[in-house]
Structure formats: C-alpha cells, structure tokens
Enzyme design. Structure first.
Site, PDB file in Angstrom:
ATOM      1  N   THR A 172      12.752  -7.481 -10.983  1.00  0.00           N
ATOM      2  CA  THR A 172      12.165  -8.817 -11.106  1.00  0.00           C
ATOM      3  C   THR A 172      10.987  -8.967 -10.158  1.00  0.00           C
ATOM      4  O   THR A 172      11.063  -8.602  -8.992  1.00  0.00           O
ATOM      5  CB  THR A 172      13.241  -9.889 -10.819  1.00  0.00           C
ATOM      6  OG1 THR A 172      14.303  -9.693 -11.738  1.00  0.00           O
ATOM      7  CG2 THR A 172      12.674 -11.291 -10.974  1.00  0.00           C
TER       8      THR A 172
ATOM      9  N   CYS B 228       1.007   2.514  13.070  1.00  0.00           N
ATOM     10  CA  CYS B 228       2.134   3.389  12.767  1.00  0.00           C
ATOM     11  C   CYS B 228       2.340   4.452  13.834  1.00  0.00           C
ATOM     12  O   CYS B 228       3.429   4.937  14.019  1.00  0.00           O
ATOM     13  CB  CYS B 228       1.914   4.070  11.427  1.00  0.00           C
ATOM     14  SG  CYS B 228       1.290   2.933  10.200  1.00  0.00           S
TER      15      CYS B 228
ATOM     16  N   GLN C 274      -7.918  -0.424   3.098  1.00  0.00           N
ATOM     17  CA  GLN C 274      -8.802  -1.012   4.115  1.00  0.00           C
ATOM     18  C   GLN C 274     -10.123  -1.510   3.533  1.00  0.00           C
ATOM     19  O   GLN C 274     -10.819  -2.293   4.166  1.00  0.00           O
ATOM     20  CB  GLN C 274      -9.099   0.010   5.222  1.00  0.00           C
ATOM     21  CG  GLN C 274      -7.914   0.348   6.097  1.00  0.00           C
ATOM     22  CD  GLN C 274      -7.517  -0.793   7.016  1.00  0.00           C
ATOM     23  OE1 GLN C 274      -8.321  -1.628   7.393  1.00  0.00           O
ATOM     24  NE2 GLN C 274      -6.247  -0.825   7.394  1.00  0.00           N
TER      25      GLN C 274
ATOM     26  N   GLY D 125       0.809  -1.213   0.000  1.00  0.00           N
ATOM     27  CA  GLY D 125       0.000   0.000   0.000  1.00  0.00           C
ATOM     28  C   GLY D 125       0.846   1.269   0.000  1.00  0.00           C
ATOM     29  O   GLY D 125       0.555   2.230  -0.713  1.00  0.00           O
ATOM     30  N   THR D 126       1.898   1.264   0.790  1.00  0.00           N
ATOM     31  CA  THR D 126       2.743   2.454   0.908  1.00  0.00           C
ATOM     32  C   THR D 126       3.376   2.802  -0.429  1.00  0.00           C
ATOM     33  O   THR D 126       3.363   3.967  -0.857  1.00  0.00           O
ATOM     34  CB  THR D 126       3.841   2.207   1.970  1.00  0.00           C
ATOM     35  OG1 THR D 126       3.197   1.883   3.205  1.00  0.00           O
ATOM     36  CG2 THR D 126       4.736   3.414   2.151  1.00  0.00           C
TER      37      THR D 126
ATOM     38  N   SER E  41      -3.432  -3.467  -0.807  1.00  0.00           N
ATOM     39  CA  SER E  41      -2.313  -4.165  -0.169  1.00  0.00           C
ATOM     40  C   SER E  41      -2.690  -5.609   0.163  1.00  0.00           C
ATOM     41  O   SER E  41      -3.790  -5.873   0.648  1.00  0.00           O
ATOM     42  CB  SER E  41      -1.916  -3.419   1.109  1.00  0.00           C
ATOM     43  OG  SER E  41      -0.981  -4.178   1.841  1.00  0.00           O
ATOM     44  N   GLY E  42      -1.752  -6.535  -0.088  1.00  0.00           N
ATOM     45  CA  GLY E  42      -2.021  -7.959   0.142  1.00  0.00           C
ATOM     46  C   GLY E  42      -2.302  -8.329   1.584  1.00  0.00           C
ATOM     47  O   GLY E  42      -3.248  -9.075   1.873  1.00  0.00           O
TER      48      GLY E  42
END
Ligand SMILES: *Cc1c(COP(=O)(O)O)cnc(C)c1O
Length: 389
Positions: free
Chosen positions: A237, A325, A179, A71-72, A199-200
């Site tokens: 890669t 965070c 989210q 995400g970042t 994001s995963g």
C-alpha cells in the site's frame, strides 16, 4: 541560540508548502488508493498528480516514475533489478569508486552472487573520465551506474557524455541523482538516462519517500512480490502522504530553479572565498566550477574533522565531516581517498551544504567563528607546532 543549519546534503527541512499539502492525507483523506469508493479514488488521484509533478521535474513520462521508500531503495531496485533480468546476457557492471554506499554495498553484494564490477577511478576533482569508461566496457557489460553529483564533495559528473557512451553500446545507464534533483536542471532524454534515483528528504520533502525513474522498455525485474501497486515494481500500500509531499517538493524545486541555484552559488562562493582567505593550510575539495550550487567542502591540515564539528556545534552551527553515513567511524571517506587526498588531510574535512533558509548573515557568522576554532585545534596539535614553528 539560533541553529545555523549547514548540512542540507544530509537532509533538508520539510517546506511549509509541502507539509500543508500532506496534512489532509494524514487526517481525513486516509483512503486506500486501491479501493473503489470515493475516498480511495481521491487518494489514487493524489498519487497520480504527484507522479506527474515528479516526472515533469526530470523530463520523464508519468508512467515511468515508481515511488519507493527513498534513494537507497531506488538504488537497490535499479542495480539488483537490472542484474537479475540480464544475468543471461552478461555479468559485468561498471560504477565509480565514489558512489554512495547504497550503490557500493549493493554492487559488492552482486559480486558475491557472481557479477563482476569495475569501479572507475576519479581524478583529483572527483570526475570520472570518459576514456576510462570506454576502456572498461566489455561484451558482457549490462549496466553503467554513475552518480549525477557527489554527496560529499559536490562534483557534478559529465552525465550527458556518460549517457551517450552507454547508449552507443546498448548498455543500460542508471544515475543516482539524489543530490542533483531540484538543484540542477535534469532531462532524462537529453542526458540518455534509463534509470534515475531521487529522494524526497534531500529536496524539502519528507523522509522515507523517493522515486525511481524507469525508462519504458528497460529490461528489469522487480525485487519484491506481494501486490500490483506501482505497476508491480514496488508492491505494498502506497505511502500516500509521503508521495503527495514528494510531488509538492518536486513542483516547488522546479519553480525558478535557476534563480534559487544562483542564490545558493552566491552564498557558497562567499563562504569558500572567505574560508580560503582567512585560514591557511586549507584546500577546497571537489571541482572548482562543476559542483553543486550549495556545496562547500574543505580539508584543513593538522586538524581532526570530528573535533571541528563538535566545536562548531557548540556555536550552534550544524555541519558534517562528509557523508552522514561514514561519520561515527574514524575511517576517512572513500570519496576523498579515491580523489588521491592523503589520509591525514582527509581526516580534517568539513562539508558545509547550504539551503534555501540560509542567509548572508549565516555565512558571516561561520567566517567569524571558524578561524579561531581552527587555530585553537591546531595549537593543540604537536604536528602543527613542529611544522609551523
Ligand atoms: C542521501 C543519499 C542517498 C540515500 O537516500 P535515502 O532517501 O536517504 O535513502 C543515496 N544517494 C545519495 C547520493 C544520497 O545523497
């Protein structure tokens, strides 16, 4: 003691089906996707399968999906990429005051480079107003970036409306949907979204993998050079096992989304009602209805959020005081302050975010354990004794 994990907004476990899909790519299927022989072609094929699954989850075309490290990184590529390519057209960016730091810190860095950023305020529920957005738009506005759903209080923004306003003015619209993806039905065309971050590890996939949706034709420049992978948006890669895992996670969360969200909502409402019933001097933060299915966020008066977390941990309950965070710092969350919650109350915040693995038993246990902890902490607070006695 079994851990009751109630911090799914910070990260989720990898789903067994996801792990199973990934394993071959950590073992025998080690080919470089850019190689011409079979092992390489198979890796390439696995990436393209995953791209299709991610695209499907948000109503995009596969070639509009770029895999990133999370995400970042997606947020950084979106903001910096648009800023670089549109500098000559304008230097004004609109975002909100409650974004994740991946957006806020990037916006602040762009301000140092000569861009101007408007940080829209939010109401007491954490909602951005369309009127404020319209008033903030200028001739030189090049980008609007508003999160889909907030990672602390769970409030879901009027994204379709925001997208409509952006489209009417010809301004690029980015949303940090980390989210929301997998929990709320998203369609980039219905919602007029040009760029979307996901994001995963927030949707039962692995950490260190994410994606950025880039609507075809969006004026942007890549940040890194070095190779032509991911159509040059993200050279290097590819993280093949991660990408395969994200693809499977996307497929998994896309199946019966409404049913799974319904289960989360029931548990969440049981938790919220139970806490408000059993404990006084407590409030629910975020929007009462327009909120993520798994999010419950409270502020307890006369309490320090960190002590609450430590006491819950002793009972085997994993929770958070807000965003992962900002924990560790004693500054109250910028999100709660932007919502107008006073400092002393913001300090007593507790975020419980539910997931697939949670049960009614988990909620009952929390409702049994939390009230005496709150009482114990309050009994040690001189402020509380003064106010209540
Ligand atoms: C977790 C999160 C991010 C960061 O994603 P990573 O994959 O951990 O880099 C960004 N935005 C929001 C809203 C998040 O919740």
């Amino acid at each position: 003691m079994k851990t009751i994990y109630l911090d799914h907004a910070a990260t989720t476990p990898v789903h067994p089906r996801v792990l199973e899909r990934m394993l071959p790519y950590l073992k025998d299927q080690y080919g470089n996707p850019s190689s011409v022989y079979r092992l390489g072609r198979e890796a390439k094929k696995a990436i393209e399968d995953a791209r299709e699954k991610v695209a499907q989850l948000i109503g995009a075309e596969p070639r509009e999906i770029v895999f990133t490290s999370g995400g970042t990184e997606s947020d950084n590529i979106a903001l910096q990429g648009v800023a670089r390519a549109n500098r000559a057209r304008g230097r004004h960016i609109i975002t909100s005051s409650i974004e994740h730091h991946a957006i806020l810190h990037t916006a602040e860095a762009l301000e140092k480079e000569g861009f101007e950023v408007t940080y829209l305020p939010v109401d007491k529920y954490g909602l951005v107003s369309i009127a404020d957005l319209e008033a903030a738009i200028r001739e030189d506005t090049i980008l609007i970036s508003i999160m889909y759903a907030n990672n602390e209080v769970g409030t879901i923004q009027p994204i379709r409306e925001i997208g409509r306003v952006a489209r009417e003015h010809g301004i690029i619209f980015h949303t940090d949907a980390v989210q929301a993806v997998g929990y709320v039905p998203i369609d980039v065309n219905r919602d007029n979204i040009d760029l979307l971050s996901l994001s995963g590890h927030k949707l039962y996939g692995p950490k260190g993998i994410g994606a950025l949706y880039i609507r075809k034709g969006t004026r942007m420049a890549p940040l890194m050079g070095g190779g032509s992978q991911e159509r040059k948006w993200r050279p290097g890669t590819e993280n093949v096992p991660g990408i395969v895992g994200l693809g499977e996670a996307a497929a998994l969360t896309g199946e019966n989304m409404e049913e799974r969200a319904g289960k989360l909502r029931r548990l969440r409402d049981m938790l919220i009602e139970g806490v408000l019933e059993r404990i006084d001097h407590v409030r629910l933060n975020g929007h009462p209805q327009q909120r993520l299915p798994g999010n419950a966020h409270f502020a307890f008066e006369f309490i320090e959020g960190e002590s609450l977390l430590l006491n819950l941990d002793l009972e085997g309950i994993a929770a958070s005081s807000g965003s992962a965070c900002t924990s560790g710092s004693l500054e109250p969350s910028h999100v709660l302050l932007a919502m107008g919650i006073p400092h002393e109350i913001a300090h007593g915040s507790l975020r419980l975010t539910l997931g697939e693995d949670n049960t009614e038993e988990d909620i009952k246990r929390v409702l049994e354990v939390l009230p005496p902890i709150v009482q114990k902490l309050r009994d040690m607070s001189p402020l509380y004794r003064e106010r209540v006695e």
